[in-house]
Design a protein around this motif. Structure first.
Motif, short mmCIF file in Angstrom:
data_model
loop_
_atom_site.label_atom_id
_atom_site.label_comp_id
_atom_site.label_asym_id
_atom_site.label_seq_id
_atom_site.Cartn_x
_atom_site.Cartn_y
_atom_site.Cartn_z
N UNK A 240 0.85 -1.19 0.00
CA UNK A 240 0.00 0.00 0.00
C UNK A 240 0.89 1.25 0.00
N UNK A 241 0.62 2.16 -0.95
CA UNK A 241 1.41 3.38 -1.07
C UNK A 241 0.99 4.37 0.00
N UNK A 242 1.94 4.75 0.84
CA UNK A 242 1.67 5.71 1.91
C UNK A 242 1.87 7.14 1.44
N UNK A 243 2.95 7.36 0.73
CA UNK A 243 3.28 8.70 0.23
C UNK A 243 3.80 8.58 -1.19
N UNK A 244 3.53 9.58 -2.00
CA UNK A 244 3.94 9.54 -3.41
C UNK A 244 4.22 10.95 -3.91
N UNK A 245 5.28 11.09 -4.69
CA UNK A 245 5.63 12.39 -5.28
C UNK A 245 6.12 12.17 -6.71
N UNK A 246 5.63 13.02 -7.62
CA UNK A 246 6.06 12.98 -9.02
C UNK A 246 6.50 14.38 -9.44
N UNK A 247 7.57 14.43 -10.20
CA UNK A 247 8.02 15.73 -10.72
C UNK A 247 8.72 15.53 -12.06
N UNK A 248 8.46 16.45 -12.99
CA UNK A 248 9.02 16.35 -14.34
C UNK A 248 9.80 17.61 -14.69
N UNK A 249 10.42 17.59 -15.87
CA UNK A 249 11.14 18.75 -16.44
C UNK A 249 12.27 19.22 -15.54
N UNK A 250 12.98 18.30 -14.92
CA UNK A 250 14.12 18.65 -14.10
C UNK A 250 15.41 18.49 -14.90
N UNK A 251 16.51 19.00 -14.33
CA UNK A 251 17.80 18.95 -15.02
C UNK A 251 18.89 18.74 -13.98
N UNK A 252 19.90 17.95 -14.33
CA UNK A 252 21.01 17.72 -13.43
C UNK A 252 22.32 18.11 -14.09
N UNK A 253 23.19 18.72 -13.29
CA UNK A 253 24.53 19.07 -13.76
C UNK A 253 25.40 17.82 -13.77
N UNK A 254 26.52 17.86 -14.50
CA UNK A 254 27.43 16.69 -14.51
C UNK A 254 27.96 16.39 -13.11
N UNK A 255 28.08 15.12 -12.79
CA UNK A 255 28.68 14.65 -11.54
C UNK A 255 28.12 15.37 -10.31
N UNK A 256 26.79 15.43 -10.23
CA UNK A 256 26.12 16.02 -9.07
C UNK A 256 25.01 15.10 -8.60
N UNK A 257 24.52 15.36 -7.38
CA UNK A 257 23.42 14.57 -6.87
C UNK A 257 22.23 15.47 -6.56
N UNK A 258 21.05 14.86 -6.55
CA UNK A 258 19.82 15.55 -6.18
C UNK A 258 19.22 14.84 -4.97
N UNK A 259 18.86 15.59 -3.95
CA UNK A 259 18.15 15.02 -2.80
C UNK A 259 16.67 15.27 -3.05
N UNK A 260 16.02 14.31 -3.70
CA UNK A 260 14.64 14.46 -4.14
C UNK A 260 13.69 14.24 -2.97
N UNK A 261 12.86 15.24 -2.61
CA UNK A 261 11.97 15.10 -1.46
C UNK A 261 10.65 14.43 -1.82
#
Length: 363
Positions: A240-261
């Motif tokens: 059962x899904x308790x929490x869900x998040x969707x997001x589009x049209x993002x961009x990442x720089x080379x050799x970097x990380x994203x802390x997606x909430x």
């Protein structure tokens, strides 16, 4: 009883507002005299190895090459100014936006060549009134050849003068302006495909709201465009899904990380073992992970105490409100009794005066 307390609290709040005056002052440069809101103007001096007509540095370099490029800084005002220059490796923030200016985001473990180690510039440049001066930016490429891109930014900001500081005194809001110029360094056109890796999933907060973070890295030296992420949180024993998040049209720089909430929808964080299912897509490429993680009692207690939404849901502090209401009531009662006593004293004085006049008239 509760409705009465809410009514009392509302009256107290309105009364408090009537006694408070809030002012907000915005400070900015006069663009007609100082060359725009930033207080100066810049011009990129594009060298021969500049690629294309981009409004930033896009330089084709060679292994071990040393080169100095320039940004021309123009001061159209009648006073000397100082411009601060800061160099920053490109990062990706939690919204999937690339940051070229100063940030507290850390370097990703996959970063082999740090922009700040390769590119140097003076911290400040002083420009006389109605003059211009070049900011020299020295580049030293790695001694080992590489494929892909090294990316960063140069932030330019006018230092506040004593006059500026004086004008800002007493201002609740002070607007600051800066220019940020990107720089991309490459050695060849060899194709480098971005590649994503999931580092970890953990509990945290974003803007004082409980979330679960998915820490994802782009481990290759190239931009990742049109990134979409769908993330779901479940318990370790249930689908059962308790929490869900969707997001589009993002961009990442080379050799970097994203802390997606992953938003917890304003709910209280509960300690326990969970699973995260994460799907990331970019064009026809896809990455998918299932990761188990745990929220400890200490984490849940800490974040629940700090979550502003949960604090608001707890409602008003009724004992405090009753105490304040009682205090105000006592204050009003005291004032009323004082006014009543003063009036009574005046009336008694008037009566005494009238009695004296009557006695005098009889005589």
């Amino acid at each position: 009883m509760k409705k009465k307390l809410v009514y009392i609290a509302t009256i107290i709040f309105i009364a408090a507002l009537s006694l408070v005056s809030i002012s907000s002052v915005s400070y900015a440069e006069d663009s007609s005299e100082s060359g725009g809101a930033a207080g100066f103007i810049y011009e990129i001096k594009k060298p021969e190895n500049q690629r294309g007509d981009a409004g930033y540095f896009d330089l084709r370099m060679q292994t071990g090459q040393q080169q100095t490029v320039q940004i021309l800084l123009k001061n159209p005002s009648d006073k000397e100014i100082t411009v601060e220059a800061s160099l920053n490796g490109a990062k990706t923030n939690m919204n999937g936006v690339i940051e070229y200016g100063p940030t507290n985001l850390k370097n990703d473990a996959s970063l082999k060549y740090d922009f700040n180690d390769l590119v140097k510039a003076p911290e400040t440049v002083t420009i006389p009134a109605n003059s211009e001066k070049a900011l020299d930016i020295a580049i030293t490429m790695p001694e080992t050849s590489f494929d892909g891109k090294i990316v960063g930014g140069i932030q330019l900001k006018k230092t506040d003068s004593e006059e500026d500081k004086e004008q800002q005194k007493g201002a609740n809001v002070v607007n600051k302006y800066a220019y940020v110029i990107a720089m991309v360094l490459t050695e060849n056109d060899n194709e480098v495909k971005p590649e994503l890796e999931l580092n970890k999933v953990y509990a945290g907060q974003a803007n004082y709201r409980n979330v679960v973070y998915a820490d994802i890295s782009n481990i290759k030296a190239n931009f990742l465009d049109n990134l979409s992420i769908e993330a779901q949180i479940m318990t370790d024993k249930n689908d059962e899904v308790l929490y869900e998040t969707k997001k589009a049209s993002m961009r990442m720089a080379p050799n970097t990380n994203i802390t997606f909430p992953i938003n917890m929808a304003g709910e209280k964080m509960i300690a326990g073992k969970y699973r995260a299912h994460i799907l990331a897509t970019s064009g026809d490429r896809k990455w998918e992970w299932t990761e188990e993680f745990e929220i400890t009692n200490e984490e849940a207690d800490k974040f629940n105490r700090e979550d502003l939404g949960l604090v608001q849901e707890k409602g008003l502090n009724w004992p405090l409100i009753v105490g304040i209401a009682a205090g105000i009531f006592v204050l009003i009662l005291v004032v009323f009794l004082i006014i009543r006593a003063v009036r009574k004293k005046k009336e008694e004085a008037k009566k005494a005066e009238r009695r004296k006049k009557k006695q005098a008239a009889k005589k």
